[in-house]
Design a protein around this motif. Structure first.
Motif, PDB file in Angstrom:
ATOM      1  N   ASP A 168       1.422   7.833  -8.660  1.00  0.00           N
ATOM      2  CA  ASP A 168       0.276   7.302  -9.377  1.00  0.00           C
ATOM      3  C   ASP A 168      -0.070   5.934  -8.807  1.00  0.00           C
ATOM      4  O   ASP A 168       0.458   5.524  -7.771  1.00  0.00           O
ATOM      5  CB  ASP A 168       0.551   7.237 -10.885  1.00  0.00           C
ATOM      6  N   GLU A 169      -0.973   5.218  -9.500  1.00  0.00           N
ATOM      7  CA  GLU A 169      -1.420   3.923  -8.997  1.00  0.00           C
ATOM      8  C   GLU A 169      -0.281   2.915  -8.928  1.00  0.00           C
ATOM      9  O   GLU A 169      -0.208   2.098  -8.001  1.00  0.00           O
ATOM     10  CB  GLU A 169      -2.551   3.375  -9.879  1.00  0.00           C
ATOM     11  N   ILE A 170       0.627   2.948  -9.918  1.00  0.00           N
ATOM     12  CA  ILE A 170       1.718   1.978  -9.935  1.00  0.00           C
ATOM     13  C   ILE A 170       2.696   2.243  -8.793  1.00  0.00           C
ATOM     14  O   ILE A 170       3.162   1.312  -8.121  1.00  0.00           O
ATOM     15  CB  ILE A 170       2.432   2.006 -11.300  1.00  0.00           C
ATOM     16  N   SER A 171       3.033   3.510  -8.558  1.00  0.00           N
ATOM     17  CA  SER A 171       3.950   3.817  -7.464  1.00  0.00           C
ATOM     18  C   SER A 171       3.324   3.478  -6.110  1.00  0.00           C
ATOM     19  O   SER A 171       4.015   3.027  -5.193  1.00  0.00           O
ATOM     20  CB  SER A 171       4.335   5.302  -7.510  1.00  0.00           C
ATOM     21  N   GLU A 172       2.009   3.667  -5.972  1.00  0.00           N
ATOM     22  CA  GLU A 172       1.341   3.285  -4.732  1.00  0.00           C
ATOM     23  C   GLU A 172       1.368   1.770  -4.547  1.00  0.00           C
ATOM     24  O   GLU A 172       1.535   1.278  -3.422  1.00  0.00           O
ATOM     25  CB  GLU A 172      -0.095   3.789  -4.743  1.00  0.00           C
ATOM     26  N   LEU A 173       1.206   1.012  -5.636  1.00  0.00           N
ATOM     27  CA  LEU A 173       1.293  -0.444  -5.554  1.00  0.00           C
ATOM     28  C   LEU A 173       2.689  -0.875  -5.118  1.00  0.00           C
ATOM     29  O   LEU A 173       2.841  -1.762  -4.259  1.00  0.00           O
ATOM     30  CB  LEU A 173       0.940  -1.059  -6.913  1.00  0.00           C
ATOM     31  N   ALA A 174       3.729  -0.252  -5.704  1.00  0.00           N
ATOM     32  CA  ALA A 174       5.098  -0.596  -5.326  1.00  0.00           C
ATOM     33  C   ALA A 174       5.376  -0.255  -3.862  1.00  0.00           C
ATOM     34  O   ALA A 174       6.026  -1.028  -3.146  1.00  0.00           O
ATOM     35  CB  ALA A 174       6.079   0.133  -6.235  1.00  0.00           C
ATOM     36  N   GLU A 175       4.863   0.877  -3.412  1.00  0.00           N
ATOM     37  CA  GLU A 175       5.074   1.273  -2.016  1.00  0.00           C
ATOM     38  C   GLU A 175       4.362   0.312  -1.068  1.00  0.00           C
ATOM     39  O   GLU A 175       4.916  -0.074  -0.024  1.00  0.00           O
ATOM     40  CB  GLU A 175       4.565   2.694  -1.811  1.00  0.00           C
TER      41      GLU A 175
END
Length: 421
Positions: A168-175
């Motif tokens: 999701d958006e949060i996991s993409e931000l963390a990556e």
């Protein structure tokens, strides 16, 4: 002695600037309130629809309810004031005292309204609790990202978030943040390695040049030639000192931590003793106030930190000046506060802010052949303070000179990257 007067940060002051956000709800609280308001609003709309429907759509026909009577006919079970078989007699509805009796449409609607309001209040409370839990679960990855950002801002570029879960958006931000840390770590590692290798490679030719100049000085008696060789040797010594300082700076950034328990005031006393001769030569009086305490850290780095501060205060002082050193436990207790106050010329506050930049000096980045220092002393101090996760503040004194305040925590940070190149 001067007292400790730490400069307050804007966030420590009530109403610091327009749009101060000191008193604000957290994102989790705002999400929980949003969920609760939406749920409660949906309940209010549903209640209104049901109430309007129950008031205006159905047609109600209620039978009259009988109440207990004290007359003789009511006292006899099964007795009735009307003759048996009388078709005009109304149907009797007998309700026990413990039951709720509704005898009109107005009573029914009022009962519906009260019950709905009670259910709505319970629904709002439950919705707030559930919303708080759901918001906390949703925002937990953001808390991990925020913690990683703080560690990265303090120099720990080797850590990674490694967020697991749905895409999701949060996991993409963390990556994306992990990829940025990888690139920054490679860049800073390459820069530190280049500085260390370049400094190391320069030491050998500079040492060779020193030896050749020493031989030349020993073999030439001509005063003009000796003046030239002495100037060349002086410049060569400055280059050696600069290279050594660069090596120290690179070593601080890349070496693994080796903390131990020690008393920092003993290190300060040793530094004062080693610098006493230079201070006496320059006519600078040293005053000290040391109060023992214990911290976790690296004594070698602290000795270098204090030495740079003391030498900076001595070499940039005025004849007959004063250098005051104050090392006391911090408040709250556990850490240590080292304050070095020196007299000297009046300094520009804007230039003081750049003193921790490499090769920065009070008079700019250029210097004469007779000036002291390489412009790396306070840069090394800042690097050591950052390694200790402490705080360094440099402020000019109105009467001239500089005040340097170093605050070190009681415990050496254990999360420093040990695998730095």
């Amino acid at each position: 002695m001067t007292s400790h007067e730490p400069t307050p940060r804007p966030s420590d002051i009530d109403g610091a600037g327009p749009g101060s956000r000191r008193y604000r709800l957290t994102v989790r609280a705002r999400l929980a309130l949003t969920y609760s308001i939406l749920l409660t609003g949906a309940g209010v709309v549903l209640l209104g629809i049901v109430y309007v429907f129950m008031r205006y759509v159905p047609t109600y026909d209620f039978a009259a309810a009988t109440t207990p009577s004290t007359d003789a006919t009511a006292a006899v079970p099964g007795a009735s004031p009307f003759p048996t078989g009388d078709p005009t007699a109304p149907a009797a509805v007998v309700a026990p005292a413990s039951e709720l009796v509704v005898t009109s449409s107005e009573q029914l609607l009022n009962l519906l309204l009260v019950t709905s309001i009670v259910v709505l209040v319970v629904l709002a409370a439950v919705g707030t609790g559930v919303g708080w839990a759901v918001a906390g679960r949703m925002l937990r990855p953001l808390q991990d990202i925020n913690a990683a950002v703080h560690r990265a801002s303090e120099g720990d570029l080797g850590q990674r978030i490694g967020l697991a879960g749905p895409r999701d958006e949060i996991s993409e931000l963390a990556e994306s943040f992990d990829e940025m840390l990888v690139r920054l770590d490679r860049s800073f590692t390459a820069t530190r390695r280049f500085a260390a290798n370049a400094s190391h490679e320069l030491r050998t030719p500079l040492a060779t040049t020193r030896a050749m100049l020493d031989v030349a000085l020993a073999q030439h008696d001509d005063p003009q030639e000796r003046v030239l060789f002495e100037r060349l040797r002086s410049m060569n010594e400055r280059n050696i000192e600069t290279v050594t300082a660069l090596l120290d700076l690179a070593r601080i950034d890349s070496s693994p931590p080796e903390p131990e328990r020690f008393d920092p005031t003993q290190v300060v006393a040793q530094v004062i003793e080693s610098c006493a001769e230079e201070a006496a030569t320059r006519g600078v009086r040293i005053e000290q106030h040391l109060t023992g305490t214990m911290i976790d850290g690296e004594p070698v780095l602290l000795r270098q930190l204090v030495t740079n501060l003391v030498q900076n205060g001595i070499r940039h002082n005025v004849p007959g000046g004063v250098l005051a050193i104050d090392a006391t436990p911090s408040d709250p207790p556990g850490g240590v506060v080292i304050e070095v106050v020196s007299s000297g010329p009046v300094l520009d506050p804007e230039s003081v802010e750049r003193f921790t930049d490499p090769f920065a000096r009070g008079a700019g980045r250029t210097r004469s052949t007779t000036s002291d220092g390489q412009g790396l002393g306070l840069s090394i101090v800042a690097a050591i303070v950052s390694r200790f996760r402490g705080d360094l503040r440099l402020t000019p004194r109105p009467e001239g000179g500089l005040r340097a305040v170093v605050r070190l925590p009681p415990t050496f940070p254990r999360d420093i990257d040990d695998h730095r190149a």
